[in-house]
Design a protein around this motif. Structure first.
Motif, PDB file in Angstrom:
ATOM      1  N   GLY A  91       0.749  -1.103  -0.025  1.00  0.00           N
ATOM      2  CA  GLY A  91      -0.228  -0.128  -0.058  1.00  0.00           C
ATOM      3  C   GLY A  91       0.868   1.391  -0.206  1.00  0.00           C
ATOM      4  N   GLY A  92       0.124   2.562   0.245  1.00  0.00           N
ATOM      5  CA  GLY A  92       0.778   3.703  -0.009  1.00  0.00           C
ATOM      6  C   GLY A  92      -0.197   4.708   0.515  1.00  0.00           C
ATOM      7  N   TRP A  93       0.520   5.830   0.890  1.00  0.00           N
ATOM      8  CA  TRP A  93      -0.100   7.019   1.171  1.00  0.00           C
ATOM      9  C   TRP A  93       0.202   8.058   0.182  1.00  0.00           C
ATOM     10  N   ASP A  94      -0.657   9.027  -0.364  1.00  0.00           N
ATOM     11  CA  ASP A  94      -0.073  10.217  -0.999  1.00  0.00           C
ATOM     12  C   ASP A  94      -0.995  11.707  -0.513  1.00  0.00           C
ATOM     13  N   TYR A  95      -0.407  12.791  -0.776  1.00  0.00           N
ATOM     14  CA  TYR A  95      -1.091  13.809  -0.394  1.00  0.00           C
ATOM     15  C   TYR A  95      -1.547  14.826  -1.683  1.00  0.00           C
ATOM     16  N   LYS A  96      -2.424  15.450  -1.825  1.00  0.00           N
ATOM     17  CA  LYS A  96      -2.700  16.080  -3.122  1.00  0.00           C
ATOM     18  C   LYS A  96      -3.514  17.464  -2.424  1.00  0.00           C
ATOM     19  N   ASN A  97      -3.226  18.533  -2.763  1.00  0.00           N
ATOM     20  CA  ASN A  97      -4.069  19.871  -2.863  1.00  0.00           C
ATOM     21  C   ASN A  97      -3.919  20.346  -4.329  1.00  0.00           C
ATOM     22  N   THR A  98      -4.486  21.583  -4.391  1.00  0.00           N
ATOM     23  CA  THR A  98      -4.531  22.135  -5.568  1.00  0.00           C
ATOM     24  C   THR A  98      -3.485  22.311  -6.409  1.00  0.00           C
ATOM     25  N   THR A  99      -2.180  22.228  -5.879  1.00  0.00           N
ATOM     26  CA  THR A  99      -1.223  22.540  -6.706  1.00  0.00           C
ATOM     27  C   THR A  99       0.065  21.399  -6.584  1.00  0.00           C
TER      28      THR A  99
ATOM     29  N   ASN B  10      -2.546  -2.396   9.792  1.00  0.00           N
ATOM     30  CA  ASN B  10      -3.707  -1.872   9.292  1.00  0.00           C
ATOM     31  C   ASN B  10      -3.691  -0.459   8.018  1.00  0.00           C
ATOM     32  N   GLY B  11      -2.489   0.012   8.150  1.00  0.00           N
ATOM     33  CA  GLY B  11      -2.048   1.077   7.419  1.00  0.00           C
ATOM     34  C   GLY B  11      -2.327   2.378   7.828  1.00  0.00           C
TER      35      GLY B  11
ATOM     36  N   ASP C 131      -0.747  21.764   5.122  1.00  0.00           N
ATOM     37  CA  ASP C 131      -0.672  20.076   5.107  1.00  0.00           C
ATOM     38  C   ASP C 131      -2.406  19.863   4.822  1.00  0.00           C
ATOM     39  N   SER C 132      -3.124  20.899   4.808  1.00  0.00           N
ATOM     40  CA  SER C 132      -4.674  20.686   4.282  1.00  0.00           C
ATOM     41  C   SER C 132      -4.636  20.141   3.024  1.00  0.00           C
ATOM     42  N   GLY C 133      -5.558  19.249   2.820  1.00  0.00           N
ATOM     43  CA  GLY C 133      -5.657  18.574   1.597  1.00  0.00           C
ATOM     44  C   GLY C 133      -6.278  17.159   1.651  1.00  0.00           C
ATOM     45  N   ASP C 134      -6.139  16.596   0.454  1.00  0.00           N
ATOM     46  CA  ASP C 134      -6.918  15.283   0.374  1.00  0.00           C
ATOM     47  C   ASP C 134      -5.545  14.117   0.700  1.00  0.00           C
ATOM     48  N   TYR C 135      -5.583  13.159   1.306  1.00  0.00           N
ATOM     49  CA  TYR C 135      -4.634  12.104   1.584  1.00  0.00           C
ATOM     50  C   TYR C 135      -5.372  10.556   1.102  1.00  0.00           C
ATOM     51  N   THR C 136      -4.778  10.191   0.195  1.00  0.00           N
ATOM     52  CA  THR C 136      -5.364   8.894  -0.299  1.00  0.00           C
ATOM     53  C   THR C 136      -4.378   7.902   0.106  1.00  0.00           C
ATOM     54  N   VAL C 137      -5.204   6.721   0.542  1.00  0.00           N
ATOM     55  CA  VAL C 137      -4.473   5.446   0.914  1.00  0.00           C
ATOM     56  C   VAL C 137      -4.911   4.611   0.019  1.00  0.00           C
ATOM     57  N   LYS C 138      -3.943   3.484  -0.734  1.00  0.00           N
ATOM     58  CA  LYS C 138      -4.171   2.584  -1.574  1.00  0.00           C
ATOM     59  C   LYS C 138      -3.546   1.152  -1.033  1.00  0.00           C
TER      60      LYS C 138
ATOM     61  N   PRO D 264      -4.600  -6.477  -1.431  1.00  0.00           N
ATOM     62  CA  PRO D 264      -4.902  -7.510  -0.591  1.00  0.00           C
ATOM     63  C   PRO D 264      -3.701  -8.674  -0.697  1.00  0.00           C
ATOM     64  N   THR D 265      -3.331  -9.303   0.074  1.00  0.00           N
ATOM     65  CA  THR D 265      -2.118 -10.126   0.488  1.00  0.00           C
ATOM     66  C   THR D 265      -2.269 -11.174  -0.728  1.00  0.00           C
ATOM     67  N   GLY D 266      -3.623 -11.902  -0.798  1.00  0.00           N
ATOM     68  CA  GLY D 266      -3.809 -12.986  -1.707  1.00  0.00           C
ATOM     69  C   GLY D 266      -4.004 -12.400  -3.260  1.00  0.00           C
ATOM     70  N   GLY D 267      -3.875 -11.394  -3.682  1.00  0.00           N
ATOM     71  CA  GLY D 267      -3.924 -10.920  -4.852  1.00  0.00           C
ATOM     72  C   GLY D 267      -5.484 -10.448  -4.946  1.00  0.00           C
ATOM     73  N   GLY D 268      -5.743  -9.714  -6.138  1.00  0.00           N
ATOM     74  CA  GLY D 268      -7.081  -9.367  -6.304  1.00  0.00           C
ATOM     75  C   GLY D 268      -7.026  -7.818  -6.457  1.00  0.00           C
ATOM     76  N   ALA D 269      -8.060  -7.027  -6.666  1.00  0.00           N
ATOM     77  CA  ALA D 269      -8.190  -5.650  -7.191  1.00  0.00           C
ATOM     78  C   ALA D 269      -7.731  -4.959  -5.859  1.00  0.00           C
ATOM     79  N   ASP D 270      -7.147  -4.009  -6.106  1.00  0.00           N
ATOM     80  CA  ASP D 270      -6.726  -2.864  -5.064  1.00  0.00           C
ATOM     81  C   ASP D 270      -7.823  -2.159  -4.537  1.00  0.00           C
ATOM     82  N   ALA D 271      -7.758  -1.212  -3.423  1.00  0.00           N
ATOM     83  CA  ALA D 271      -8.671  -0.630  -3.007  1.00  0.00           C
ATOM     84  C   ALA D 271      -8.255   0.916  -2.618  1.00  0.00           C
ATOM     85  N   SER D 272      -9.042   1.991  -2.581  1.00  0.00           N
ATOM     86  CA  SER D 272      -8.519   2.946  -2.233  1.00  0.00           C
ATOM     87  C   SER D 272      -9.404   3.943  -1.183  1.00  0.00           C
ATOM     88  N   ALA D 273      -9.068   4.959  -0.640  1.00  0.00           N
ATOM     89  CA  ALA D 273      -9.970   5.608   0.394  1.00  0.00           C
ATOM     90  C   ALA D 273      -9.150   7.186   0.460  1.00  0.00           C
TER      91      ALA D 273
END
Length: 174
Positions: free
Chosen positions: A53-61, A90-91, A102-109, A112-121
């Motif tokens: 998984g991973g976390w990234d940060y995004k704002n307007t710029t 748990n991530g 630091d204000s903005g959107d934080y996306t976690v992706k 799953p361990t056994g393979g399959g489609a990734d999820a994000s929030a």
């Protein structure tokens, strides 16, 4: 015949239970409000074990990677290691000493361990600016102001008395 109906019903129930569920990420709070200088906790919980998984940060710029992980190995990016902490398995992410920037959107992706489609929030952080404290005068400062006012008043009285005396002296000469 009843036995056949019961067997068919049990078979259908078994098939619906055995079908794999989609991998998802549950979030405790999607909107996080923190005062400047405080800590922001991005609480997440995958529906199954996440292998990467991973976390990234995004704002307007800006779009910045914060941390990526595979298994129990993780790596912070862009100097976030000084202010961030990752909680495995748990991530969840803790961002310390947040700034207004630091204000903005934080996306976690996550995958799953056994393979399959990734999820994000996506979780949104609002950092509230803290106004600087109002500076109060010290006792010495107040005493200095009082003395300055008294000196100015004494000067005004002295100048007025001198001018009044000068006027009296001029009228008596004439």
């Amino acid at each position: 015949m009843d036995r056949l109906t019961l067997t068919a019903g049990a078979f259908c129930l078994l098939i619906s239970v055995a079908q794999p569920q989609d991998f998802t990420i549950l979030t405790e709070n999607r909107q996080i409000n923190v005062a400047e200088g405080g800590n922001a906790f991005f609480s997440v919980k995958p529906s199954a074990a996440a292998g990467s998984g991973g976390w990234d940060y995004k704002n307007t710029t800006t779009n910045i990677d914060i941390v990526v992980w595979i298994g129990s190995e993780f790596r912070f990016r862009n100097n976030y290691g000084e202010r961030a902490e990752l909680f495995l398995p748990n991530g969840s992410l803790l961002l310390k000493s947040v700034r207004v920037s630091d204000s903005g959107d934080y996306t976690v992706k996550m995958g799953p361990t056994g393979g399959g489609a990734d999820a994000s929030a996506i979780l949104t952080l609002h950092v509230l600016a803290v106004s600087p404290p109002v500076k109060k005068l010290s006792v010495g400062g107040i005493i200095g102001i009082v003395i300055a006012v008294l000196v100015v008043v004494a000067l005004i009285i002295g100048i007025t008395a001198w001018m009044f005396k000068q006027k009296i002296c001029r009228t008596s000469i004439i």
